[in-house]
Design a protein around this motif. Structure first.
Motif, PDB file in Angstrom:
ATOM      1  N   CYS A  16      -7.629  -2.874  -4.165  1.00 53.60           N
ATOM      2  CA  CYS A  16      -6.408  -3.148  -3.412  1.00 53.60           C
ATOM      3  C   CYS A  16      -5.141  -3.063  -4.262  1.00 53.60           C
ATOM      4  O   CYS A  16      -4.647  -4.088  -4.759  1.00 53.60           O
ATOM      5  CB  CYS A  16      -6.491  -4.540  -2.791  1.00 53.60           C
ATOM      6  SG  CYS A  16      -8.015  -4.810  -1.840  1.00 53.60           S
ATOM      7  N   PRO A  17      -4.581  -1.876  -4.439  1.00 51.74           N
ATOM      8  CA  PRO A  17      -3.298  -1.786  -5.127  1.00 51.74           C
ATOM      9  C   PRO A  17      -2.188  -2.394  -4.275  1.00 51.74           C
ATOM     10  O   PRO A  17      -2.149  -2.189  -3.065  1.00 51.74           O
ATOM     11  CB  PRO A  17      -3.096  -0.278  -5.301  1.00 51.74           C
ATOM     12  CG  PRO A  17      -3.885   0.342  -4.193  1.00 51.74           C
ATOM     13  CD  PRO A  17      -5.064  -0.557  -3.977  1.00 51.74           C
ATOM     14  N   THR A  18      -1.309  -3.146  -4.900  1.00 48.39           N
ATOM     15  CA  THR A  18      -0.224  -3.789  -4.149  1.00 48.39           C
ATOM     16  C   THR A  18       1.119  -3.104  -4.357  1.00 48.39           C
ATOM     17  O   THR A  18       2.092  -3.444  -3.686  1.00 48.39           O
ATOM     18  CB  THR A  18      -0.088  -5.263  -4.547  1.00 48.39           C
ATOM     19  OG1 THR A  18       0.199  -5.351  -5.949  1.00 48.39           O
ATOM     20  CG2 THR A  18      -1.358  -6.033  -4.231  1.00 48.39           C
ATOM     21  N   GLY A  19       1.206  -2.161  -5.290  1.00 44.26           N
ATOM     22  CA  GLY A  19       2.455  -1.437  -5.513  1.00 44.26           C
ATOM     23  C   GLY A  19       2.483  -0.134  -4.747  1.00 44.26           C
ATOM     24  O   GLY A  19       1.453   0.523  -4.559  1.00 44.26           O
ATOM     25  N   ALA A  20       3.649   0.253  -4.271  1.00 44.78           N
ATOM     26  CA  ALA A  20       3.806   1.524  -3.569  1.00 44.78           C
ATOM     27  C   ALA A  20       5.161   2.133  -3.917  1.00 44.78           C
ATOM     28  O   ALA A  20       6.166   1.425  -4.000  1.00 44.78           O
ATOM     29  CB  ALA A  20       3.680   1.340  -2.066  1.00 44.78           C
ATOM     30  N   SER A  21       5.157   3.443  -4.136  1.00 47.62           N
ATOM     31  CA  SER A  21       6.382   4.185  -4.413  1.00 47.62           C
ATOM     32  C   SER A  21       6.369   5.478  -3.617  1.00 47.62           C
ATOM     33  O   SER A  21       5.305   5.975  -3.230  1.00 47.62           O
ATOM     34  CB  SER A  21       6.496   4.517  -5.909  1.00 47.62           C
ATOM     35  OG  SER A  21       6.530   3.356  -6.692  1.00 47.62           O
ATOM     36  N   LEU A  22       7.553   6.001  -3.368  1.00 46.70           N
ATOM     37  CA  LEU A  22       7.703   7.299  -2.721  1.00 46.70           C
ATOM     38  C   LEU A  22       8.398   8.251  -3.684  1.00 46.70           C
ATOM     39  O   LEU A  22       9.404   7.888  -4.307  1.00 46.70           O
ATOM     40  CB  LEU A  22       8.526   7.181  -1.438  1.00 46.70           C
ATOM     41  CG  LEU A  22       7.933   6.359  -0.295  1.00 46.70           C
ATOM     42  CD1 LEU A  22       8.929   6.262   0.856  1.00 46.70           C
ATOM     43  CD2 LEU A  22       6.627   6.948   0.193  1.00 46.70           C
ATOM     44  N   THR A  23       7.853   9.454  -3.816  1.00 47.90           N
ATOM     45  CA  THR A  23       8.482  10.491  -4.631  1.00 47.90           C
ATOM     46  C   THR A  23       8.649  11.742  -3.781  1.00 47.90           C
ATOM     47  O   THR A  23       7.694  12.191  -3.142  1.00 47.90           O
ATOM     48  CB  THR A  23       7.642  10.826  -5.870  1.00 47.90           C
ATOM     49  OG1 THR A  23       7.423   9.648  -6.618  1.00 47.90           O
ATOM     50  CG2 THR A  23       8.372  11.835  -6.750  1.00 47.90           C
TER      51      THR A  23
END
Length: 217
Positions: free
Chosen positions: A192-199
């Motif tokens: 369960c990764p809790t970080g999210a980014s958009l590129t």
């Protein structure tokens, strides 16, 4: 099917993952992936025959590059995977993601869909902990052949992350692909990764260039 269970939410993982080179601190923007909008501008090796409509390609038996994993030459995928040699990790297995193999969209505005094939490489352990890197291989059909546009790799690895980041939900639009990247904080477990980014990767001057990653969670 042996790879479906370990990948689904990474629930089958145990222990620390094997990871590649790490970046200190918060997520950082990535580099540049070269994309040619006009096939005549740059000579690109054919990856084999392909129909005009890429929705008909059997991606589990395609020839695809995997430089995101340090594999220098394209590999022949058979039944969803291929063994290869990585300049970073040695002997690896390149796998077509069994959860979601490919996304489609028109990035070069020619009226036909390109494909972003969802790959990862692992050290052969077939668990989440054995996963080494994730990448999207963006290809198109050009004159009856499958042609590489470029590869998108993850950009937000932390030096204290318990697992390599994942790629998900690419959005195609005219001249760009926006990729959602799921990354791990130190307290996260493999499932369960809790970080999210958009590129956003823009087609500019015949190349696909990444804007800085924007953290969304």
């Amino acid at each position: 099917m042996r790879r479906v269970l370990p990948f689904l939410l990474l629930l089958a993982a145990c222990g620390d993952p094997s990871t590649g080179p790490k970046i200190t601190g918060a997520p950082q923007p990535g580099g540049t992936v070269v994309v040619t909008t006009k096939p005549s501008e740059v000579a690109r090796p054919s990856l084999g025959p392909a129909p005009d409509n890429l929705h008909g390609v059997d991606w589990l038996r395609a020839t695809l590059p995997a430089k995101f994993c340090g594999v220098e030459e394209p590999v022949q995928i058979e039944d969803g995977s291929a063994k290869a040699t990585s300049t970073t990790w040695g002997e690896v297995e390149v796998v077509v993601n069994p959860v979601k193999a490919v996304w489609f969209g028109d990035v070069d505005a020619d009226g036909r869909d390109e494909a972003a094939v969802n790959l990862y490489c692992e050290n052969g352990g077939h668990t989440a902990s054995s996963q080494l890197a994730f990448g999207l291989v963006v290809v198109r059909s050009a004159k009856g052949a499958l042609e590489l546009i470029g590869e998108i790799s993850t950009t937000t690895m932390r030096d204290d992350a318990p697992h390599v980041p994942l790629l998900a939900q690419p959005k195609f639009e005219k001249g760009a692909i926006t990729v959602r990247e799921l990354w791990y904080r130190p307290s996260d477990v493999n499932c369960c990764p809790t970080g999210a980014s958009l590129t956003r990767w823009w087609v500019r001057d015949g190349t696909l260039k990444a804007d800085p990653a924007v953290q969304v969670s």
